[in-house]
Design an enzyme around this catalytic site. Structure first.
Site, short mmCIF file in Angstrom:
data_model
loop_
_atom_site.label_atom_id
_atom_site.label_comp_id
_atom_site.label_asym_id
_atom_site.label_seq_id
_atom_site.Cartn_x
_atom_site.Cartn_y
_atom_site.Cartn_z
N ARG A 1 -4.29 -13.39 66.78
CA ARG A 1 -4.44 -14.32 67.89
C ARG A 1 -3.12 -14.92 68.34
NH1 ARG A 1 -4.25 -19.54 67.39
NH2 ARG A 1 -4.48 -19.37 65.12
N ARG B 1 -28.56 -24.59 42.98
CA ARG B 1 -27.72 -23.54 43.57
C ARG B 1 -27.50 -23.79 45.06
NH1 ARG B 1 -31.06 -20.60 39.77
NH2 ARG B 1 -32.60 -20.18 41.41
N CYS C 1 -10.68 -22.47 58.97
CA CYS C 1 -10.21 -21.33 58.17
C CYS C 1 -10.88 -21.36 56.80
CB CYS C 1 -8.69 -21.39 58.01
SG CYS C 1 -7.80 -21.15 59.57
N ARG D 1 -12.18 -17.78 55.48
CA ARG D 1 -12.28 -16.60 56.34
C ARG D 1 -10.92 -16.05 56.71
NH1 ARG D 1 -10.63 -17.44 61.48
NH2 ARG D 1 -10.37 -19.62 62.05
N HIS E 1 -3.51 -12.78 54.73
CA HIS E 1 -2.40 -12.17 55.46
C HIS E 1 -1.08 -12.91 55.29
CE1 HIS E 1 -4.70 -14.89 58.15
NE2 HIS E 1 -3.49 -15.35 58.45
#
Length: 264
Positions: free
Chosen positions: A21, A126, A146, A166, A207
């Site tokens: 992006r 849970r 993020c 993510r 990344h």
């Protein structure tokens, strides 16, 4: 912090080049997990110096439910400046989703208060989950989350936390994220009369930006040092009552800071 250094090395050696992006370009891998035993020391990167004030104040800002950078600027924290509008607003980002997730009936859900209460009442649940990813509001956020979702887990008197992230900026963002969620786990554990367990960090798109590769190689050339120790004010038993002065990180002896540009 060997798991973090191993991730950085793995991406340098095996990452695929992708566009992104910001237009900067990345080396990227998909799907990676790191584990940190919080009893073995506070997981703060030592191969470069991190700005502790920013890590602590950002988490306190999230826990306030705040989405305006005024509090951060008052405390000399600039990490959100690039995304704020002219009034300092960021839209319904982390703090709003954590503390005021909107309900269809017009009410709101305080996810943090709820999960702390659930840990106390039903530690084997849970469903000890907090989500910042609200599809209905993502387009109104200055930056979509993020670090999108985290889950607590209680076993043998210890509280662990797993984060799903993510999008993971390995050089600049991930060291902050590890420290922030490790700190949150310690704070929630103290509020619930539990010992801290593990922090498990699960990454989606992990990344290195192409303009961070030399910095990453420099960092990998440095020898890791002993982890510091986190000390919380033992009198604070409410996760929302912690202040900056209640949080101390001792014996932090990092290598010098490595400058890198943020991809906006």
């Amino acid at each position: 912090m060997q798991p973090y250094l191993d991730l950085m090395r793995h991406v340098l050696e095996n990452g695929v080049e992708k566009s992104d992006r910001t237009g900067t370009g990345t080396l990227s891998v998909f799907g990676h997990q790191m584990r940190f035993d919080l009893a073995a020391g506070f997981p703060l990167v030592t191969t470069k110096k991190l700005h502790l004030r920013s890590i602590i104040h950002e988490l306190l800002w999230f826990l306030r439910g705040d989405t305006n950078i005024a509090y951060l600027k008052e405390n000399r924290v600039r990490i959100w400046d690039e995304w704020a509008d002219e009034n300092g607003d960021l839209g319904p980002v982390y703090g709003y989703q954590w503390r005021s997730w909107p309900r269809p009936d017009g009410g709101h859900v305080d996810q943090i208060a709820n999960v702390v209460e659930q840990i106390k009442r039903n530690p084997d649940s849970r469903r000890l989950i907090v989500s910042a990813w609200n599809p209905a509001l993502v387009d109104e956020m200055a930056l979509p989350p993020c670090h999108a979702l985290f889950q607590f887990y209680v076993a043998e008197g210890r509280l662990s936390c797993q984060l799903y992230q993510r999008s993971a900026d390995i050089f600049l963002g991930v060291p902050f994220n590890i420290a922030s969620y490790a700190l949150l786990t310690h704070m929630v554990a103290q509020a619930c009369d539990l010992a801290p367990g593990e922090f498990v960090h699960t990454l989606g798109d992990a990344h290195l930006y192409l303009n961070h590769l030399e910095q990453a190689r420099l960092q990998l050339s440095r020898e890791p040092r002993a982890l510091p120790r986190l000390v919380l004010n033992p009198r604070v038993k409410d996760v929302f009552a912690f202040t900056f002065d209640d949080i101390a990180i001792e014996d932090y002896d990092p290598h010098p800071h490595i400058k890198a540009e943020v991809a906006v």
